[in-house]
Design an enzyme around this catalytic site. Structure first.
Site, short mmCIF file in Angstrom:
data_model
loop_
_atom_site.label_atom_id
_atom_site.label_comp_id
_atom_site.label_asym_id
_atom_site.label_seq_id
_atom_site.Cartn_x
_atom_site.Cartn_y
_atom_site.Cartn_z
N ARG A 233 1.26 -0.86 0.19
CA ARG A 233 0.30 0.51 0.17
C ARG A 233 0.88 1.48 -0.20
O ARG A 233 2.23 1.47 0.62
CB ARG A 233 -0.87 0.47 1.15
CG ARG A 233 -2.20 -1.02 1.19
CD ARG A 233 -2.86 -0.71 -0.21
NE ARG A 233 -4.21 -1.52 -0.03
CZ ARG A 233 -4.41 -2.33 -1.55
NH1 ARG A 233 -3.25 -2.79 -1.54
NH2 ARG A 233 -5.81 -3.31 -1.46
N GLU B 293 -4.65 7.10 -4.94
CA GLU B 293 -5.10 6.51 -6.47
C GLU B 293 -6.18 5.93 -6.94
O GLU B 293 -7.08 6.62 -6.18
CB GLU B 293 -4.81 5.17 -5.68
CG GLU B 293 -3.08 4.25 -5.63
CD GLU B 293 -3.18 3.36 -5.44
OE1 GLU B 293 -3.73 2.28 -6.41
OE2 GLU B 293 -1.53 2.53 -5.25
N HIS C 81 -0.59 0.09 -10.04
CA HIS C 81 -0.85 -1.33 -8.96
C HIS C 81 -1.52 -2.20 -9.76
O HIS C 81 -2.56 -3.01 -9.43
CB HIS C 81 -2.75 -0.16 -8.27
CG HIS C 81 -2.45 -0.81 -6.98
ND1 HIS C 81 -3.65 -0.30 -6.17
CD2 HIS C 81 -3.05 -2.62 -6.27
CE1 HIS C 81 -3.39 -1.40 -4.78
NE2 HIS C 81 -3.65 -2.59 -5.49
C1 MLT Z 1 -5.40 -6.16 -2.94
O1 MLT Z 1 -5.60 -5.82 -2.03
O2 MLT Z 1 -5.99 -7.74 -4.10
C2 MLT Z 1 -4.33 -6.06 -3.96
O3 MLT Z 1 -3.54 -4.25 -4.06
C3 MLT Z 1 -4.94 -5.99 -5.99
C4 MLT Z 1 -6.15 -5.61 -6.04
O4 MLT Z 1 -5.89 -3.61 -5.31
O5 MLT Z 1 -7.01 -5.60 -5.99
#
Ligand code: MLT
Length: 314
Positions: A234, A263, A281
């Protein structure tokens, strides 16, 4: 009949699972908060990835809402406190995208060590910089991992052939060390030791509860000047202004980041810093992982709606 709303782009597997289980499903993406507040009373379940911000207003408006499912692992886009207050279950899909994230982390490590983005750009420009571009090898380096969840464990497996030393900073080391019993060269350290000893420091932890970065200039100053930072967890773990300054003052060799404090990142202090590799991301964005998370969350939500079975709650 139960009704489910999918409000983010998700693999079609999720929809298939609901149809098979005779559950009504609507897909409506790109909704703003007001639109979701208006629609949510019609649904018993809401499925999201990371784009939908599930605010307390949306949750409070969900008179018939029983469960929020996150296709992925991070739930920082869901107001958990408000969900709890309203007796709404929140589920995620731990482990389903760990391999994708671990592979992307390894790709970033190798890319930054071997200067792949720079070499690619310069070769496309016809510069043939064979003499001036030299990288570093991963072999024999010290890899520091912050956090010992599913992604770290998979990354450790992937690193097995590289002959590296792995250092970990994690509160759950004792609980999870059994999963490391076949792996040599792994030990648990304090954060300060990890900072000063790592050649590559990679983050695989949740952001702090208050969202305030815990890696600031004080921590960055403790690192080797030749070290690299990798972040696929993060963005608000690392203070981006302090990281930018540390890179510009040659206190660090480089950074490769997939996540950002804000983001979508359309503006960021680290944009155009030549020591930084950035991706939007996408660590978990593989076809394979997106099918897995969509199917897994849909099955879990079905099982809860139909059988009252609760798994992977956060
Ligand atoms: C998650 O939290 O699973 C990953 O960061 C990927 C996403 O954001 O889907």
């Amino acid at each position: 009949m139960f009704k489910v709303l999918i409000s983010d782009n998700m693999d079609a597997k999720a929809q298939e699972v609901f149809i098979k289980n005779n559950i009504d499903v609507d897909i409506k993406t790109g909704l703003n908060e007001e639109e979701l507040i208006e629609l949510i009373p019609n649904y018993n379940a809401l499925l999201v990835r990371s784009a939908t911000k599930v605010t307390s207003k949306i949750i409070s408006a969900g008179n018939n809402l029983k469960v929020i499912g996150r296709a992925g692992s991070g739930v920082d886009n869901i107001d958990l406190e408000s969900a709890k207050k309203n007796n709404i279950i929140v589920m995620n899909t731990p482990g389903a995208n760990s391999n994708a994230t671990a592979e992307h982390t390894l790709a970033l490590i190798l890319s930054i060590l071997r200067k792949i983005p720079l070499s690619n750009k310069s070769t496309h420009e016809g510069k043939w910089e064979k003499k001036s571009i030299k990288g570093n090898e991963l072999s024999k380096k010290v890899i520091g991992l912050v956090g010992l969840g599913n992604v770290s464990l998979r990354l450790i497996e992937l690193l097995e052939g590289f002959n590296v030393k792995i250092l970990i900073y994690s509160n759950s080391f004792e609980k999870r060390k059994i999963s490391l019993s076949n792996i040599s060269n792994v030990s648990n350290l304090s954060l300060n030791e990890l900072l000063s000893e790592s050649d590559i420091l990679s983050f695989h932890c949740k952001s702090s509860m208050d969202g305030i970065p815990f890696i600031n200039s004080n921590e960055l100053k403790k690192m080797k000047k030749t070290a690299y930072i990798i972040n696929t967890s993060r963005g608000n773990i690392i203070n981006e202004n302090d990281l930018n300054e540390a890179l510009n003052n040659n206190l660090l060799a480089g950074a490769a980041l997939d996540v950002f404090s804000k983001e979508p990142a359309v503006k960021n202090i680290l944009f155009k810093n030549p020591k930084v590799i950035l991706t939007p991301h996408i660590a978990a964005s593989t076809f394979e992982a997106q099918i897995k998370v969509a199917e897994m969350i849909a099955l879990q939500v079905c099982d809860y709606l139909v059988n009252n079975k609760i798994v992977n709650t956060v």
